[in-house]
Design an enzyme around this catalytic site. Structure first.
Site, mmCIF file in Angstrom:
data_model
loop_
_atom_site.group_PDB
_atom_site.id
_atom_site.type_symbol
_atom_site.label_atom_id
_atom_site.label_comp_id
_atom_site.label_asym_id
_atom_site.label_seq_id
_atom_site.Cartn_x
_atom_site.Cartn_y
_atom_site.Cartn_z
ATOM 1 N NE ARG A 124 -4.245 -1.905 2.155
ATOM 2 C CZ ARG A 124 -4.016 -2.929 2.702
ATOM 3 N NH1 ARG A 124 -3.004 -3.307 3.530
ATOM 4 N NH2 ARG A 124 -5.325 -3.976 2.321
ATOM 5 C CE LYS A 146 0.075 12.770 -14.700
ATOM 6 N NZ LYS A 146 -0.275 13.295 -15.833
ATOM 7 C CD GLU A 188 7.051 15.895 -22.464
ATOM 8 O OE1 GLU A 188 6.601 16.940 -21.861
ATOM 9 O OE2 GLU A 188 6.502 15.278 -23.079
ATOM 10 C CE LYS A 230 5.826 17.044 -14.154
ATOM 11 N NZ LYS A 230 5.966 15.858 -14.874
ATOM 12 C CD GLU A 240 -3.407 15.290 -15.055
ATOM 13 O OE1 GLU A 240 -2.443 15.788 -16.074
ATOM 14 O OE2 GLU A 240 -3.831 14.272 -15.078
ATOM 15 N NE ARG A 244 1.046 17.028 -12.416
ATOM 16 C CZ ARG A 244 1.654 16.215 -11.669
ATOM 17 N NH1 ARG A 244 1.621 16.354 -10.426
ATOM 18 N NH2 ARG A 244 2.604 15.331 -11.962
ATOM 19 C CG ASN A 248 -2.393 16.369 -19.932
ATOM 20 O OD1 ASN A 248 -1.270 15.347 -19.622
ATOM 21 N ND2 ASN A 248 -3.326 16.383 -18.955
ATOM 22 C CG HIS A 251 1.456 14.971 -23.469
ATOM 23 N ND1 HIS A 251 1.933 16.065 -23.834
ATOM 24 C CD2 HIS A 251 2.374 14.055 -23.028
ATOM 25 C CE1 HIS A 251 3.223 16.086 -23.189
ATOM 26 N NE2 HIS A 251 3.402 14.944 -22.945
ATOM 27 C CG HIS A 255 -0.523 10.117 -24.712
ATOM 28 N ND1 HIS A 255 -0.969 10.361 -23.250
ATOM 29 C CD2 HIS A 255 0.779 10.187 -24.360
ATOM 30 C CE1 HIS A 255 0.089 10.514 -22.610
ATOM 31 N NE2 HIS A 255 1.256 10.428 -23.189
ATOM 32 C CG HIS A 268 6.662 10.689 -25.487
ATOM 33 N ND1 HIS A 268 5.346 10.527 -25.404
ATOM 34 C CD2 HIS A 268 6.952 11.783 -24.759
ATOM 35 C CE1 HIS A 268 4.872 11.176 -24.385
ATOM 36 N NE2 HIS A 268 5.697 12.369 -24.152
#
Length: 366
Positions: A124, A146, A188, A230, A240, A244, A248, A251, A255, A268
């Site tokens: 956990r 993330k 990026e 960032k 997010e 935040r 994206n 993206h 993606h 990418h």
């Protein structure tokens, strides 16, 4: 190593440092030890990085009084899977890690996401640290907490938030990357500069060639500026839920391209750059963004060698891939649209408008 800088990342979960500098991978043990009382450090890496840096990292961690165990996977996006995560978790258990121990992610974004996800769910949640070795990971994915693995339905659909205890970004590591991997990081950086504002964007336009040439001081400054940007975003929105989401930019389409092409088939960075170009087109149509700002983004991506993709994909396949993205809300595909340097909006795009723009995008490439 005297040139190292430290950027502090403050979130509601706590404060942690990002160390940036030449040769600091040899200090990773002491830098991680500053923020961990763990007995055992499990180094999760891939076979390529293991061959390059494994011995140095293990030696540094052992010198800092960690018992070190190693978990090595195959390189590539295919390792960021549910099945591979299960294997890593079984390895952590077999090595006897307990809740006081730490996972150390040594590698690029795939390893950072995979190792971080496993740390987040093992018992956990146990702590982890990042030693990012690619430009992309250093400027983006290693910061912010993330973590995720891919599912058949899409990229990063199973994930958790877990902030690292520390990030150690050795600027020497990414300068040996293959060109395609280097460009992923450049995309990026471009995204961060557009979103951050005029100062960073102007600097990047002036120093684009230095980044293409991998000039050490230019690279270090770009990494630091991207991490500082960032860090500010994450400080205001750790999970997010608001601002935040701007990260994206590029993206949504990016993606989708990666999924349709097959993960790993398209770099990418090139996919995200294509997504930025497409978002700029949408912004001009939906938000009446000036043609000059659209052209400015195009010119920056060109200067960084992030050329437009020549492959043509079926627009319906792309639209379907977008519809399964985690950024969809109430059935609407959401796009981050940069409206000026440092300013953006997030919009759910009407299906008809999106399909029309996708077809035009395909036509131009056909």
């Amino acid at each position: 190593m005297s040139d190292a800088v430290r950027v502090q990342v403050m979130t509601s979960s706590g404060l942690y440092p990002v160390h940036i500098g030449s040769g600091i991978v040899d200090l990773c043990g002491s830098l991680v030890r500053e923020h961990s009382t763990a007995r055992t450090a499990a180094v999760v890496t891939d076979s390529n990085v293991q061959a390059l840096l494994g011995v140095r990292v293990v030696a540094s961690l052992e010198a800092a009084q960690f018992r070190v165990v190693q978990v090595t996977v195959e390189p590539g996006e295919a390792s960021k899977s549910w099945a591979r995560a299960g294997e890593v978790l079984e390895a952590l258990a077999a090595h006897g890690l307990d809740r006081g121990d730490i996972v150390v992610a040594l590698g690029g974004g795939v390893i950072g996401d995979l190792a971080g996800f496993c740390a987040a769910v093992y018992m956990r949640g146990i702590s982890y640290a990042q030693i990012p070795t690619t430009l992309l990971a250093q400027v983006d994915s290693s910061v912010g907490g993330k973590t995720a693995v891919d599912l058949a339905a899409g990229k990063n659909l199973a994930g958790a938030f877990l902030q690292p205890r520390a990030v150690v970004a050795d600027t020497d590591s990414p300068r040996t990357l293959l060109e395609l991997e280097w460009r992923s990081g450049l995309a990026e950086i471009a995204k961060s500069a557009v979103l951050d504002g005029e100062e960073f964007l102007s600097w990047l336009e002036t120093h684009a060639q230095g980044l293409v040439d991998r000039d050490p001081e230019t690279v270090k400054h770009a990494i630091q500026a991207s991490v500082e940007f960032k860090a500010r975003i994450v400080a205001g929105d750790e999970r997010e839920c608001g601002v935040r989401e701007c990260l994206n930019l590029g993206h949504t389409l990016g993606h989708a391209i990666e999924k349709v092409a097959g993960y790993g088939a398209v770099g990418h960075g090139l996919a995200v750059a294509e997504g930025m170009r497409f978002s700029a087109r949408l912004a001009a149509r939906i938000e009446a963004v000036s043609p000059e700002f659209v052209s400015r983004q195009e010119a920056l991506l060109d200067a960084l060698g992030l050329v437009e993709l020549s492959s043509v994909y079926d627009s319906e396949m792309i639209r379907t891939a977008m519809s399964s993205d985690k950024k969809v809300r109430n059935g609407a595909v959401r796009f981050v649209l940069a409206t000026s340097p440092g300013e953006h909006v997030v919009r759910g795009v009407d299906g008809g408008v999106l399909q029309e723009e996708l077809r035009e995008w395909m036509r131009e490439r056909g």
